[in-house]
Scaffold this active site. Structure first.
Site, PDB file in Angstrom:
ATOM      1  N   VAL A  58       0.857  -1.174   0.085  1.00 14.68           N
ATOM      2  CA  VAL A  58      -0.056  -0.001  -0.081  1.00 14.68           C
ATOM      3  C   VAL A  58       0.808   1.213   0.226  1.00 14.68           C
ATOM      4  O   VAL A  58       1.905   1.118   0.908  1.00 14.68           O
ATOM      5  CB  VAL A  58      -0.911   0.011   1.091  1.00 14.68           C
ATOM      6  CG1 VAL A  58      -1.929   1.213   1.128  1.00 14.68           C
ATOM      7  CG2 VAL A  58      -1.673  -1.303   1.262  1.00 14.68           C
ATOM      8  N   CYS A  59       0.519   2.259  -0.872  1.00  9.98           N
ATOM      9  CA  CYS A  59       1.453   3.419  -0.969  1.00  9.98           C
ATOM     10  C   CYS A  59       2.769   3.370  -1.105  1.00  9.98           C
ATOM     11  O   CYS A  59       3.255   2.239  -2.070  1.00  9.98           O
ATOM     12  CB  CYS A  59       0.849   4.295   0.204  1.00  9.98           C
ATOM     13  SG  CYS A  59       1.479   5.909   0.327  1.00  9.98           S
ATOM     14  N   SER A  60       3.928   3.869  -0.375  1.00 12.17           N
ATOM     15  CA  SER A  60       5.241   3.636  -0.465  1.00 12.17           C
ATOM     16  C   SER A  60       5.681   2.543  -0.052  1.00 12.17           C
ATOM     17  O   SER A  60       6.874   2.132  -0.116  1.00 12.17           O
ATOM     18  CB  SER A  60       5.799   4.968   0.092  1.00 12.17           C
ATOM     19  OG  SER A  60       5.563   4.930   1.565  1.00 12.17           O
TER      20      SER A  60
END
Length: 337
Positions: free
Chosen positions: A123-125
């Site tokens: 998720v995300c970075s």
């Protein structure tokens, strides 16, 4: 007709819960963890049985301080008696994931455990941690738009889709920034439990079943920083301040008192893109600002920003932002006329 109960038939056993593990490292974005967990937890409710067992894994004993200051207490510590067979392994992002070297022990564990899961992702970075483990090599992925270029530069073997909300590539799943973790989790619920259950989850959590558009509509990078020699930077600032004027290569070259051919070569060499592309981006940025004010229809915005007509604006806007001007105005305008 007699029922199974009347005939003494045994009810079908409920399927064994799938174990979902979300890895949270120090500085984790809290919603990257809590969002997907709430989706899976609601899926348990809507399914009427425990479809998922949910665990948060930390790198070391003790609470995990998130980027907001709230602390999480992990259910498991990686590499310390982690006995469960993991069905779905996700790693959450951290605001500084692109800048801080990944913990070698965590990377080794991710590499080992990901190969033994049914699916894994980020998720995300969190994508930076998977990339450091070599798990994204040759894969198509996404991450938060603000660090997508950094991921592509740091790991050139990874194909990064900057606009996607989430991406599926084989057993790999990656989500864009923060709230996109909910979209990804809902897609996983649909894979496992079907469309009807996933739609019930979306309804209960008051979220889109399929979010319209990509993540580029949310970018807030603003104007590109002028690049190149001083005269080129001055020209770029002038174009950005006057998007509605005629900005042909011949006109821009005349403003710098050089030939159009020399200007085009110089601009591309020092700015990195063609003058036409840069002008279009500047005009789209100007159009976004006007649409957000909500006082003008797309046709008027097109005229003020130098587009030939509303259709030309629509095509350029869709290329750079991923949605139409009308859709963008509807979602982001301060005042809707």
């Amino acid at each position: 007709m007699p029922t199974e109960a009347d005939m003494g038939a045994k009810p079908k056993p409920k399927p064994k819960p799938r174990t979902v593990v979300i890895v949270a490292l120090p500085g984790v974005q809290l919603l990257d963890v809590a969002g997907p967990l709430d989706v899976f937890a609601e899926a348990n409710v809507q399914a009427g049985h425990q479809a998922y067992t949910l665990l948060v894994a930390g790198a070391e004993p003790g609470s995990i301080r998130s980027s907001s200051g709230v602390r999480l207490m992990p259910d498991r510590i990686i590499d310390r008696g982690f006995q469960e067979n993991i069905d779905t392994l996700l790693i959450a992002g951290c605001p500084n994931a692109a800048d801080v070297p990944a913990d070698g022990m965590v990377i080794d564990w991710l590499r080992r455990r990901a190969s033994r899961t049914r699916r894994f992702g980020s998720v995300c970075s969190g994508a930076f941690f998977l990339a450091a483990a070599g798990l994204l090599d040759g894969r198509r992925v996404t991450t938060h738009w603000a660090v997508a270029d950094r991921l592509a530069e740091k790991f050139p073997s990874v194909s990064v889709d900057k606009d996607a909300i989430y991406v599926t590539d084989g057993k790999l799943r990656t989500a864009a920034g923060v709230t996109a973790g909910l979209d990804l989790a809902l897609a996983l619920v649909e894979e496992d439990l079907g469309r009807e259950t996933a739609m019930k989850v979306a309804s209960q959590l008051v979220m889109f079943f399929k979010r319209p558009g990509g993540q580029m509509q949310f970018t807030r990078k603003g104007e590109a920083v002028p690049a190149g020699r001083a005269a080129l930077q001055e020209l770029q600032r002038w174009v950005a301040a006057n998007p509605g004027l005629d900005h042909s290569i011949a006109g821009l070259a005349a403003r710098m008192d050089i030939s159009p051919r020399h200007f085009a070569r110089l601009f591309r060499a020092e700015v990195g893109i063609t003058p036409a592309t840069w002008v279009e981006e500047a005009r789209v940025n100007a159009a976004r600002r006007l649409l957000e004010l909500g006082n003008e229809a797309p046709k008027q915005v097109a005229t003020h920003c130098g587009f030939a007509d509303a259709d030309t604006l629509r095509r350029a806007f869709a290329r750079h932002v991923g949605v139409t001007p009308a859709e963008y105005r509807k979602r982001f305008a301060r005042i809707v006329a």
